[in-house]
Motif scaffolding. Structure first.
Motif, PDB file in Angstrom:
ATOM      1  N   GLU A  88       4.881   0.980  -8.057  1.00  0.00           N
ATOM      2  CA  GLU A  88       3.730   0.191  -7.622  1.00  0.00           C
ATOM      3  C   GLU A  88       2.695   0.125  -8.741  1.00  0.00           C
ATOM      4  O   GLU A  88       2.361   1.146  -9.333  1.00  0.00           O
ATOM      5  CB  GLU A  88       3.061   0.850  -6.416  1.00  0.00           C
ATOM      6  N   GLN A 131       9.491   8.385 -11.850  1.00  0.00           N
ATOM      7  CA  GLN A 131      10.300   7.284 -11.319  1.00  0.00           C
ATOM      8  C   GLN A 131      10.590   6.249 -12.394  1.00  0.00           C
ATOM      9  O   GLN A 131      11.697   5.736 -12.498  1.00  0.00           O
ATOM     10  CB  GLN A 131       9.572   6.609 -10.158  1.00  0.00           C
ATOM     11  N   ILE A 188      13.299   3.281 -11.693  1.00  0.00           N
ATOM     12  CA  ILE A 188      13.036   2.392 -10.558  1.00  0.00           C
ATOM     13  C   ILE A 188      11.634   1.800 -10.678  1.00  0.00           C
ATOM     14  O   ILE A 188      10.759   2.368 -11.330  1.00  0.00           O
ATOM     15  CB  ILE A 188      13.231   3.094  -9.186  1.00  0.00           C
ATOM     16  N   GLU A 234     -10.214   2.864  -4.563  1.00  0.00           N
ATOM     17  CA  GLU A 234     -10.916   1.681  -5.026  1.00  0.00           C
ATOM     18  C   GLU A 234     -12.382   2.039  -5.034  1.00  0.00           C
ATOM     19  O   GLU A 234     -13.034   2.052  -3.979  1.00  0.00           O
ATOM     20  CB  GLU A 234     -10.670   0.520  -4.072  1.00  0.00           C
ATOM     21  N   LEU A 266      14.137   7.834 -13.386  1.00  0.00           N
ATOM     22  CA  LEU A 266      14.972   7.133 -12.423  1.00  0.00           C
ATOM     23  C   LEU A 266      15.109   5.651 -12.745  1.00  0.00           C
ATOM     24  O   LEU A 266      16.020   4.992 -12.266  1.00  0.00           O
ATOM     25  CB  LEU A 266      14.402   7.303 -11.011  1.00  0.00           C
ATOM     26  N   TYR A 299      -0.241  14.278  -7.946  1.00  0.00           N
ATOM     27  CA  TYR A 299       1.169  14.353  -7.578  1.00  0.00           C
ATOM     28  C   TYR A 299       1.840  12.991  -7.708  1.00  0.00           C
ATOM     29  O   TYR A 299       2.859  12.833  -8.373  1.00  0.00           O
ATOM     30  CB  TYR A 299       1.306  14.885  -6.146  1.00  0.00           C
ATOM     31  N   ARG A 300       1.220  12.003  -7.084  1.00  0.00           N
ATOM     32  CA  ARG A 300       1.792  10.650  -7.125  1.00  0.00           C
ATOM     33  C   ARG A 300       1.777  10.081  -8.543  1.00  0.00           C
ATOM     34  O   ARG A 300       2.671   9.343  -8.943  1.00  0.00           O
ATOM     35  CB  ARG A 300       1.053   9.703  -6.192  1.00  0.00           C
ATOM     36  N   GLU A 327      -0.383  -0.461  -8.284  1.00  0.00           N
ATOM     37  CA  GLU A 327      -1.593   0.190  -7.780  1.00  0.00           C
ATOM     38  C   GLU A 327      -1.261   0.996  -6.536  1.00  0.00           C
ATOM     39  O   GLU A 327      -0.603   0.511  -5.622  1.00  0.00           O
ATOM     40  CB  GLU A 327      -2.651  -0.864  -7.416  1.00  0.00           C
ATOM     41  N   HIS A 328      -1.700   2.215  -6.524  1.00  0.00           N
ATOM     42  CA  HIS A 328      -1.491   3.052  -5.343  1.00  0.00           C
ATOM     43  C   HIS A 328      -2.870   3.549  -4.913  1.00  0.00           C
ATOM     44  O   HIS A 328      -3.371   4.548  -5.434  1.00  0.00           O
ATOM     45  CB  HIS A 328      -0.568   4.200  -5.683  1.00  0.00           C
ATOM     46  N   PHE A 329      -3.474   2.833  -3.985  1.00  0.00           N
ATOM     47  CA  PHE A 329      -4.829   3.184  -3.577  1.00  0.00           C
ATOM     48  C   PHE A 329      -4.834   4.328  -2.580  1.00  0.00           C
ATOM     49  O   PHE A 329      -4.074   4.332  -1.617  1.00  0.00           O
ATOM     50  CB  PHE A 329      -5.541   1.974  -2.978  1.00  0.00           C
ATOM     51  N   GLU A 336      -3.255  14.819  -4.275  1.00  0.00           N
ATOM     52  CA  GLU A 336      -2.227  13.812  -4.051  1.00  0.00           C
ATOM     53  C   GLU A 336      -2.223  12.768  -5.162  1.00  0.00           C
ATOM     54  O   GLU A 336      -1.164  12.267  -5.547  1.00  0.00           O
ATOM     55  CB  GLU A 336      -2.458  13.145  -2.697  1.00  0.00           C
ATOM     56  N   MET A 342       4.680  11.606 -10.331  1.00  0.00           N
ATOM     57  CA  MET A 342       5.928  11.084  -9.768  1.00  0.00           C
ATOM     58  C   MET A 342       6.152   9.626 -10.177  1.00  0.00           C
ATOM     59  O   MET A 342       7.294   9.187 -10.327  1.00  0.00           O
ATOM     60  CB  MET A 342       5.920  11.218  -8.245  1.00  0.00           C
TER      61      MET A 342
END
Lengths: 353, 353
Positions: free
Chosen positions: A333, A324, A330, A176, A328, A316-317, A335-337, A313, A320
């Motif tokens: 999220e 996902q 699925i 953020e 997948l 990577y996220r 937001e992934h802070f 990271e 991913m």
DNA sequence: CTGAAAGCGCTTACAG
DNA sequence: CTGAAAGCGCTTACAG
């Protein structure tokens, strides 16, 4: 060592058997393809419900032999910052993990210092089939335009590094930024006197500035909201060493009350070098990113704090998240802070990007 | 939208064709199964080299219909700490991502306050086939014993939360505890006077103490190495509220120089409650873990700092490490250190476990 | 020690 | 609109 899986009694075969149709028809319904009568479709859908059918993604990907094409669009590594190279390592890490699922990642780069390079790279990207995009939207207008095109094509996109909340991204992975700047100010306020002033340095060749850097500055200013006069700003638009030196030197000379410098980007090492050369040791210096060069200045004591946001990271996220969603199926999220990590001389040896 | 994968010309079929054998024989060589003449084996191995054969894991898992059984062994959530429940969320997250690859995760729990519960749970775990284990080795002896058994069975294991470096784990995912305590001390030293004393509280019913908590205390003491007299210790072995209160009250009464309290675990909220009830606002309080109850006391200002170690992410990465090793066959990091996050009233709203 | 064949659960032309 | 059949790349009994 490994137990056999119980037989899968609820596959397409079973559905076909119950619906008294062929598995090809079941497949058509599952994938919402045309060519099935409404009646058959309804019947099959009902059975799918009953059986709570979960498709076997493994089998699906093997049979279809489809490749999922992801693309990343980020600044190229430059002499100015190798931040983006670290981020690429995260892309590689994710790629290793999901390559077997038929995911390919294509890399596109633009120039941090040239906004016109963004649409060029974006255009290249769009020339090829793409199923999902991970991008760092440093230029608001250009990124908005590009994301509009993606949306038309129904291609999901994930932002990293900085967010553009207005656009309908699948997700945002990153810090953020406003908060990051605010915290930097808070931290700084602990370390300097009430009458001391702060120099804010925002380095880029880009005249209009760069969105994430400005956002950090906004957060920083917000903290000193009641006493904005404590903040001095130099527009170090050029990024060559001697321009930076001249501007900072001029600012410091003009106002001896300046006791701290906040650099909104990873280029804090430039200032560190200047301060050392100029023999100005009494000035608190704070900036961004865990780059080797910055860490070196941290060790020497010229940089006091680095704020870090785990670029590897993030990437990577980000990848991913696309995986996902696209493979997948699925929920992801929105937001992934990332944490706002504060690195000092004392803890830097234990930090991982 | 999705391009077809180019045909895979280097599969078992091609190897078989070149070696003039059947694919069954190729399969035997690939998996090092007996029943192949040395000559054939060598020939096939050579071709595998030449072709740089990469097995298709997707196809392999589909054909074998094998389930990979992973197990986790951690403390149960308790009234004392829900830390472990947060960690479980990370297990779930990983499970979602890799269930399709035929991975199942079995959960085993022991009692944080009862070391004899560890071997009991471990025994249960070993009753079933297991291919990999993720565990929090809170009790050194018992964990050592268990890991020995795993090693005999050739079952890889990954530590989370705290490390036992002597044992041959596949990996460790978690904080550097010693460093964490050291940093806590460093942080504390900024906030109190040179003559002030610190009370260290190590809460557990376990007489011998709990490995990770002791490790944090060691790190903490290391920082004050030259002035150990500044540290006062109370052995709050009991964990019921009034025992804690009595011990802390006694310690504070005995030494009015105590101006700060360091709690080595997430149970810092107990102390916060006591300090509030006793009306002792002037004491700096620092402890561990981003639990709702701790955050509430942070907001109230009774807790000054929380140190956090991302339990959810620990579990996620721990499981993914086993997956990478067992399914993907890619190299894994021997140590994956979590950041030592410092949470205050100002930044807690932006923190994610 | 070796191979032919069936099968994992799904997808895809192709024929009707 | 629907189905029979071949196939994805690998594994697994089973037979010899």
């Amino acid at each position: 060592m490994k137990a056999k899986q119980p037989e899968q009694p609820n596959g397409v075969k079973e559905i076909a058997r119950r619906a008294k149709v062929s598995i090809a028809t079941v497949d058509r319904v599952i994938h919402n393809r045309p060519g099935v009568s409404a009646k058959t479709r309804t019947k099959i859908e009902k059975i799918i419900q009953e059986l709570n059918y979960q498709p076997n993604i493994i089998a699906s990907r093997l049979a279809s032999r489809k490749v999922l094409n992801l693309a990343i669009l980020i600044p190229a590594k430059s002499i100015e910052t190798e931040y983006w190279e670290i981020l690429l390592a995260g892309v590689l890490q994710a790629e290793e993990e999901i390559r077997q699922m038929g995911v390919r990642i294509h890399r596109y780069f633009y120039d941090f210092n040239d906004r016109s390079s963004f649409p060029k790279a974006a255009k290249q990207l769009l020339k090829n089939e793409v199923d999902g995009v991970l991008l760092a939207p440093l230029f608001i207008e250009e990124a908005t335009d590009f994301c509009g095109q993606l949306q038309e094509k129904n291609v999901p996109f994930v932002f990293i590094n900085s967010d553009l909340p207005g656009l309908d991204s699948l997700s945002y992975v990153g810090p953020e930024l406003f908060r990051s700047g605010y915290l930097a100010a808070h931290l700084m306020s602990y370390c300097i006197g009430l009458k001391d002033k702060i120099l804010v340095v925002n380095m880029t060749k880009q005249k209009e500035g760069i969105h994430p850097l400005l956002r950090k500055e906004e957060g920083f200013r917000e903290y000193f909201g009641e006493k904005p006069s404590r903040i001095v700003k130099t527009d170090a638009l050029e990024t060559s060493d001697d321009t930076v030196e001249r501007k900072v030197a001029a600012a410091l000379a003009a106002d001896p009350a300046i006791k701290a410098i906040f650099v909104t980007s990873s280029r804090v090492h430039n200032i560190a070098r200047y301060l050392e050369t100029a023999g100005k040791n009494g000035i608190l210096l704070m900036g961004y990113d865990f780059l080797p060069e910055n860490v070196a200045w941290l060790q020497k004591g010229m940089i006091d704090f680095l704020i870090c946001q785990k670029p590897q990271e993030q990437a990577y996220r980000g990848i991913m998240t696309l995986y996902q969603h696209l493979v997948l199926g699925i929920a992801v999220e929105k937001e992934h802070f990332m944490p706002i990590d504060i690195i000092t001389r004392e803890n830097h040896m234990y930090y991982k990007n």
